[in-house]
Write an enzyme that holds these catalytic residues in place. Sequence first.
Site, PDB file in Angstrom:
ATOM      1  CB  CYS A   6      -7.060   5.476  -0.224  1.00 37.56           C
ATOM      2  SG  CYS A   6      -7.744   3.833  -0.373  1.00 37.56           S
ATOM      3  N   GLY A  27       0.236  -4.097  -1.601  1.00 37.89           N
ATOM      4  CA  GLY A  27       0.107  -5.542  -1.436  1.00 37.89           C
ATOM      5  C   GLY A  27      -1.181  -5.979  -0.751  1.00 37.89           C
ATOM      6  CD  GLU A  28      -5.359  -9.205   0.269  1.00 39.55           C
ATOM      7  OE1 GLU A  28      -5.471  -9.538   1.462  1.00 39.55           O
ATOM      8  OE2 GLU A  28      -6.096  -8.356  -0.275  1.00 39.55           O
ATOM      9  CB  CYS A  88      -5.355  -0.115  -6.554  1.00 42.57           C
ATOM     10  SG  CYS A  88      -3.983  -0.142  -5.375  1.00 42.57           S
ATOM     11  CB  SER A 104      -7.330  -3.148   4.420  1.00 44.64           C
ATOM     12  OG  SER A 104      -8.166  -3.000   3.293  1.00 44.64           O
ATOM     13  CB  SER A 141     -11.020  -3.351  -0.528  1.00 47.30           C
ATOM     14  OG  SER A 141      -9.994  -2.786   0.247  1.00 47.30           O
ATOM     15  CG  LEU A 142     -18.346  -4.286  -0.644  1.00 47.38           C
ATOM     16  CD1 LEU A 142     -18.231  -5.799  -0.746  1.00 47.38           C
ATOM     17  CD2 LEU A 142     -19.473  -3.906   0.322  1.00 47.38           C
ATOM     18  CG  HIS A 143     -13.899  -0.706  -3.454  1.00 52.36           C
ATOM     19  ND1 HIS A 143     -13.874   0.216  -2.410  1.00 52.36           N
ATOM     20  CD2 HIS A 143     -12.702  -1.350  -3.412  1.00 52.36           C
ATOM     21  CE1 HIS A 143     -12.702   0.131  -1.796  1.00 52.36           C
ATOM     22  NE2 HIS A 143     -11.983  -0.805  -2.370  1.00 52.36           N
ATOM     23  CD  GLU A 157       5.468   5.084  -2.830  1.00 50.51           C
ATOM     24  OE1 GLU A 157       6.217   5.864  -3.460  1.00 50.51           O
ATOM     25  OE2 GLU A 157       4.242   5.016  -3.032  1.00 50.51           O
ATOM     26  CB  CYS A 214      -0.444  -5.716  -5.420  1.00 43.83           C
ATOM     27  SG  CYS A 214      -1.951  -6.492  -4.772  1.00 43.83           S
ATOM     28  CG  ASN A 241      -7.342   9.509  -3.351  1.00 43.18           C
ATOM     29  OD1 ASN A 241      -7.706  10.637  -3.057  1.00 43.18           O
ATOM     30  ND2 ASN A 241      -7.432   8.485  -2.518  1.00 43.18           N
ATOM     31  CB  CYS A 247      -0.961   3.749   5.650  1.00 49.90           C
ATOM     32  SG  CYS A 247      -1.469   2.750   4.236  1.00 49.90           S
ATOM     33  CB  CYS A 256      -7.753  -3.566  -7.429  1.00 52.31           C
ATOM     34  SG  CYS A 256      -8.040  -4.934  -6.275  1.00 52.31           S
TER      35      CYS A 256
END
Length: 352
Positions: free
Chosen positions: A344, A170-171, A126, A202, A225-227, A99, A119, A301, A112, A123
């Site tokens: 996201c 994906g990463e 996600c 990212s 991507s810290l979070h 996507e 992936c 989200n 995007c 995480c």
Amino acid sequence: MGAVITQQSKTDIRKAKPEAIKAFLAEIGEKPFRSKQIQEWLWKKSARSFDEMTNLSKKTRELLEEHFVLNPVKVQDHQLSSDRTIKSMFELHDGHAVEGVLIPTSSRMTACVSSQVGCSLSCKFCATGYMERKRNLDAAEIYDQVVLINQQAETNYQIPLSNIVYMGMGEPLLNYKNVLESIDHITSPEGLNMSPKRITVSTAGIAKMIKKLGDDEVKFNLALSLHAANDEKRDKIMPINESNTLEALKDALNYFYNKTGNRITFEYIVFYNFNDTLEDARELWEFTKKVPSKVNIIEYNPISEADFKNTEADRLDQFAAFLEKKGVTVNVRRSRGKDIDAACGQLAIKKK
């Protein structure tokens, strides 16, 4: 009798080295300059078939068709959000799908794009992380997403893309070679000629690959991507942190900054009652002091696979205000495309 060439045995022309195309042209009695024309059709004009290459003779196009294959990505389906965001499901030549999202705002038109089918990083917040990683996308498949999303921007809003973010499925740093090659085609004057300053990659945080980006002196922007700005919390939501601790990431990000001069963007999703207190904000501020950086605070989200909730509006405002008082550059990113699962963390191929 010569060997029969099947579709499977043909070389993907966008993976073929220019020298191999030149050698093939010499073999069929074509002039070497035709190779440059073919490259232009592939990467500047984004040709989707050999028939489109109209400055080549019909015979040359037929011979190319006979020996090579072009595998353009196709839009299998798309959805339009109430906020004008467009999510597309892209079909790949082998039946897999990814996507991508067009995010229109008053100041920019952003694509995007995805870099992997699924992936492997798992995480917890996600949707893509709950999918199995099937394979990496090749450079042309990433490039095609940009081309198709740009067409959507021009068709629907009469404005071309201004920005690209590698924040889809994906990463990206686990598909390093293809991601960098796709960016070469997107930014090259022989390709789409877009400024690398308008591209952001990212990562969930793979320290050795961040250092490699520094060694390669990339020109595009890097987002992490810290979070959570302490290891205990980050371990809970991002298993990658166990082998790439905040200390290791701090060293890698400073290495990257010293090599490229590019400030890092920390992405920080605020989860209700998990990482949204003023103490969490203080830890984040402390971490920003260790690396030249800015912060994007992102609304969460919700996804069906996880129990996380977005924080309350007043807590988000207090969190952002604390950082701003400390002199941190902060942007609060509001969700786009939430009603079509395009926001996201929501990208996932739904099983029919």
